[in-house]
Scaffold this motif. Structure first.
Motif, PDB file in Angstrom:
ATOM      1  N   SER A  41       9.434 -22.690  26.685  1.00  0.00           N
ATOM      2  CA  SER A  41      10.842 -22.110  26.182  1.00  0.00           C
ATOM      3  C   SER A  41      11.051 -20.558  26.188  1.00  0.00           C
ATOM      4  O   SER A  41      10.426 -19.889  27.143  1.00  0.00           O
ATOM      5  CB  SER A  41      11.210 -22.753  25.018  1.00  0.00           C
ATOM      6  OG  SER A  41      12.680 -22.439  24.685  1.00  0.00           O
ATOM      7  N   MET A  42      11.288 -20.078  25.070  1.00  0.00           N
ATOM      8  CA  MET A  42      10.943 -18.447  24.967  1.00  0.00           C
ATOM      9  C   MET A  42       9.414 -18.152  25.513  1.00  0.00           C
ATOM     10  O   MET A  42       9.320 -17.033  26.155  1.00  0.00           O
ATOM     11  CB  MET A  42      11.350 -18.186  23.911  1.00  0.00           C
ATOM     12  CG  MET A  42      11.302 -16.361  23.561  1.00  0.00           C
ATOM     13  SD  MET A  42      11.459 -15.792  21.983  1.00  0.00           S
ATOM     14  CE  MET A  42       9.764 -16.428  21.099  1.00  0.00           C
ATOM     15  N   THR A  84      14.560 -15.403  14.093  1.00  0.00           N
ATOM     16  CA  THR A  84      14.941 -16.161  15.258  1.00  0.00           C
ATOM     17  C   THR A  84      16.215 -15.712  15.737  1.00  0.00           C
ATOM     18  O   THR A  84      16.156 -15.669  16.843  1.00  0.00           O
ATOM     19  CB  THR A  84      15.172 -17.649  14.615  1.00  0.00           C
ATOM     20  OG1 THR A  84      13.971 -18.115  14.121  1.00  0.00           O
ATOM     21  CG2 THR A  84      15.625 -18.630  15.816  1.00  0.00           C
ATOM     22  N   LEU A  85      16.886 -15.117  15.072  1.00  0.00           N
ATOM     23  CA  LEU A  85      18.107 -14.501  15.464  1.00  0.00           C
ATOM     24  C   LEU A  85      17.831 -13.266  16.545  1.00  0.00           C
ATOM     25  O   LEU A  85      18.409 -13.025  17.438  1.00  0.00           O
ATOM     26  CB  LEU A  85      19.232 -14.017  14.555  1.00  0.00           C
ATOM     27  CG  LEU A  85      19.756 -15.437  13.731  1.00  0.00           C
ATOM     28  CD1 LEU A  85      20.782 -14.786  12.586  1.00  0.00           C
ATOM     29  CD2 LEU A  85      20.613 -16.095  14.624  1.00  0.00           C
ATOM     30  N   ARG A  86      16.940 -12.605  15.820  1.00  0.00           N
ATOM     31  CA  ARG A  86      16.534 -11.536  16.644  1.00  0.00           C
ATOM     32  C   ARG A  86      15.577 -11.806  17.896  1.00  0.00           C
ATOM     33  O   ARG A  86      16.229 -11.111  19.097  1.00  0.00           O
ATOM     34  CB  ARG A  86      15.636 -10.336  15.774  1.00  0.00           C
ATOM     35  CG  ARG A  86      16.308  -9.574  14.611  1.00  0.00           C
ATOM     36  CD  ARG A  86      15.762  -8.355  14.124  1.00  0.00           C
ATOM     37  NE  ARG A  86      14.575  -9.181  13.270  1.00  0.00           N
ATOM     38  CZ  ARG A  86      14.869  -9.279  11.806  1.00  0.00           C
ATOM     39  NH1 ARG A  86      16.047  -8.850  11.151  1.00  0.00           N
ATOM     40  NH2 ARG A  86      14.030  -9.727  11.108  1.00  0.00           N
ATOM     41  N   GLN A  87      14.777 -12.894  17.868  1.00  0.00           N
ATOM     42  CA  GLN A  87      14.278 -13.263  19.194  1.00  0.00           C
ATOM     43  C   GLN A  87      15.319 -13.846  20.220  1.00  0.00           C
ATOM     44  O   GLN A  87      15.081 -13.485  21.141  1.00  0.00           O
ATOM     45  CB  GLN A  87      13.235 -14.207  18.727  1.00  0.00           C
ATOM     46  CG  GLN A  87      12.172 -13.895  17.967  1.00  0.00           C
ATOM     47  CD  GLN A  87      11.039 -15.088  17.805  1.00  0.00           C
ATOM     48  OE1 GLN A  87      11.495 -16.102  18.041  1.00  0.00           O
ATOM     49  NE2 GLN A  87       9.981 -14.712  17.195  1.00  0.00           N
ATOM     50  N   MET A  88      16.469 -14.556  19.652  1.00  0.00           N
ATOM     51  CA  MET A  88      17.449 -14.999  20.473  1.00  0.00           C
ATOM     52  C   MET A  88      18.208 -13.841  21.312  1.00  0.00           C
ATOM     53  O   MET A  88      18.371 -13.952  22.541  1.00  0.00           O
ATOM     54  CB  MET A  88      18.286 -15.767  19.521  1.00  0.00           C
ATOM     55  CG  MET A  88      19.359 -16.495  20.531  1.00  0.00           C
ATOM     56  SD  MET A  88      20.493 -17.508  19.379  1.00  0.00           S
ATOM     57  CE  MET A  88      19.560 -18.431  18.618  1.00  0.00           C
ATOM     58  N   LEU A  89      18.355 -12.868  20.565  1.00  0.00           N
ATOM     59  CA  LEU A  89      18.789 -11.626  21.160  1.00  0.00           C
ATOM     60  C   LEU A  89      18.054 -10.902  22.348  1.00  0.00           C
ATOM     61  O   LEU A  89      18.726 -10.559  23.454  1.00  0.00           O
ATOM     62  CB  LEU A  89      19.425 -10.575  19.803  1.00  0.00           C
ATOM     63  CG  LEU A  89      20.612  -9.781  20.262  1.00  0.00           C
ATOM     64  CD1 LEU A  89      21.861 -10.360  20.974  1.00  0.00           C
ATOM     65  CD2 LEU A  89      20.779  -8.701  19.225  1.00  0.00           C
ATOM     66  N   ALA A  90      16.888 -11.057  21.938  1.00  0.00           N
ATOM     67  CA  ALA A  90      15.898 -10.477  22.898  1.00  0.00           C
ATOM     68  C   ALA A  90      15.799 -11.413  24.253  1.00  0.00           C
ATOM     69  O   ALA A  90      15.711 -10.728  25.382  1.00  0.00           O
ATOM     70  CB  ALA A  90      14.440 -10.602  22.685  1.00  0.00           C
ATOM     71  N   ILE A  91      16.171 -12.576  24.217  1.00  0.00           N
ATOM     72  CA  ILE A  91      16.213 -13.581  25.271  1.00  0.00           C
ATOM     73  C   ILE A  91      17.413 -13.156  26.147  1.00  0.00           C
ATOM     74  O   ILE A  91      17.505 -13.071  27.263  1.00  0.00           O
ATOM     75  CB  ILE A  91      16.122 -15.054  24.779  1.00  0.00           C
ATOM     76  CG1 ILE A  91      14.942 -15.484  24.325  1.00  0.00           C
ATOM     77  CG2 ILE A  91      16.723 -16.081  25.967  1.00  0.00           C
ATOM     78  CD1 ILE A  91      14.954 -16.781  23.645  1.00  0.00           C
ATOM     79  N   VAL A  92      18.638 -13.075  25.465  1.00  0.00           N
ATOM     80  CA  VAL A  92      19.915 -13.016  26.100  1.00  0.00           C
ATOM     81  C   VAL A  92      19.992 -11.406  26.711  1.00  0.00           C
ATOM     82  O   VAL A  92      20.513 -11.471  27.736  1.00  0.00           O
ATOM     83  CB  VAL A  92      21.077 -12.848  24.779  1.00  0.00           C
ATOM     84  CG1 VAL A  92      22.538 -12.506  25.503  1.00  0.00           C
ATOM     85  CG2 VAL A  92      21.218 -14.506  24.439  1.00  0.00           C
ATOM     86  N   ALA A  93      19.258 -10.461  26.243  1.00  0.00           N
ATOM     87  CA  ALA A  93      19.229  -9.101  26.698  1.00  0.00           C
ATOM     88  C   ALA A  93      18.203  -8.934  28.085  1.00  0.00           C
ATOM     89  O   ALA A  93      18.472  -7.971  28.682  1.00  0.00           O
ATOM     90  CB  ALA A  93      18.776  -8.005  25.733  1.00  0.00           C
ATOM     91  N   ASP A  94      17.392 -10.185  28.176  1.00  0.00           N
ATOM     92  CA  ASP A  94      16.554  -9.865  29.233  1.00  0.00           C
ATOM     93  C   ASP A  94      17.117 -10.406  30.802  1.00  0.00           C
ATOM     94  O   ASP A  94      16.841 -11.470  31.096  1.00  0.00           O
ATOM     95  CB  ASP A  94      15.111 -10.821  29.048  1.00  0.00           C
ATOM     96  CG  ASP A  94      13.966 -10.488  29.714  1.00  0.00           C
ATOM     97  OD1 ASP A  94      13.858  -9.127  30.088  1.00  0.00           O
ATOM     98  OD2 ASP A  94      13.351 -11.494  30.195  1.00  0.00           O
TER      99      ASP A  94
END
Length: 301
Positions: free
Chosen positions: A122-123, A217-227
């Motif tokens: 996943s991530m 987890t929310l900060r990790q999710m934002l890192a995914i969206v911004a990549d």
């Protein structure tokens, strides 16, 4: 054990910690997914890799588990960030997947490991892709499991799955958090290989006891969206690559795995019938059947 890597503390488990003979064996580096801790790797998978002669290294990504938390960066405004993403804009992330790639390479540095077979789910698969792009000489092989290139236009999770992912427990009590987590894992899990609820509750409870840090987890999710640049960079990967994806994945649909494999030169794609976005015993058995020959072929090359 705690190590210092890329300027932060990262919790690591290494086969060589408990058995010094593993220190000289080839390394498999396992990178876990969004909000998940190193203990989420199935014990049967870790043991099978060790029995096959590999030194297994697992770690908690930044902002989860026992690694450094980044609470000083504040709580992301996820609703506004997702609206921006839907409008074709790039939300600002507190850190990036490239930063998490640097953490990963820092783990190898701290353990004095020159090269590894890099496996991510996943991530973690996205981070593994970033490692293969950034450090080809250190990536003996790449395996991307239930992950995606992040390219725009790919199928997305169904709305009810995203609502489950972004929802919160009814209150802060242990039972409410446990119920919420079990419900999420059931929603994204393998339809053909459901985990018994009692077993899942036990597993989730142990994870919550170890650490519970949802804002990370929310900060990790934002890192995914911004990549947003990774998809175009996958063509740079030269490491032997295996892409494994569940054909019944409700969170990251199967076409995402197909797209990843198409973008990486020479990548091999394996689809697993009935597998969702989790690692039950039967899919793990099939994953291992593909992983071990992949590692051997990469080593002989």
């Amino acid at each position: 054990m705690k190590i210092r890597a890329n300027g932060i503390e990262i919790e690591v488990e290494d086969s060589a910690q408990t058995d010094a003979s593993f220190a000289s064996k080839p390394v498999v580096l396992l990178i876990m997914g969004l909000g998940m801790q190193l203990v989420a790797w199935p014990p049967q998978m870790v043991k099978a890799l060790e029995d096959a002669g590999y030194r297994v290294v697992r770690f908690d990504n930044r902002d989860v588990g026992l690694s450094t938390h980044f609470d000083f960066l504040g709580r992301p405004k996820m609703l506004w960030s997702m609206i921006k993403f839907r409008l074709g804009l790039v939300p600002q992330a507190p850190y990036t997947l490239s930063d998490m790639c640097a953490d990963t390479l820092g783990v190898l540095d701290a353990l004095k490991i020159a090269k590894a077979h890099v496996v991510g789910v996943s991530m973690g698969g996205m981070i593994a892709q970033r490692v293969a792009i950034a450090a080809p000489s250190r990536t003996l092989s790449l395996t991307s499991i239930m992950s995606t290139s992040g390219a725009r236009g790919l199928p997305q999770a169904k709305p009810e799955i995203m609502r489950a992912l972004l929802s919160r427990p009814s209150d802060s009590s242990r039972e409410a958090v446990l119920k919420h987590s079990v419900g999420l894992f059931k929603a994204i899990g393998s339809s053909a290989y459901p985990t018994p609820e009692a077993e899942m509750r036990t597993r989730v409870a142990a994870s919550l006891e170890r650490s519970f840090h949802p804002v990370g987890t929310l900060r990790q999710m934002l890192a995914i969206v911004a990549d947003i640049t990774r998809a175009a960079q996958l063509a740079r990967i030269t490491s032997p690559t295996l892409v494994i994806h569940g054909k019944a994945d409700p969170l990251v649909p199967y076409p995402c795995g197909e797209d990843t494999a198409k973008r990486i030169p020479g990548a091999k794609l394996i689809g697993i019938d009935g597998m969702g976005h989790d690692l039950p015993p039967e899919p793990v058995r099939q994953i291992l059947q593909a992983l071990l020959p992949h590692f051997q072929a990469a080593a002989s090359r």
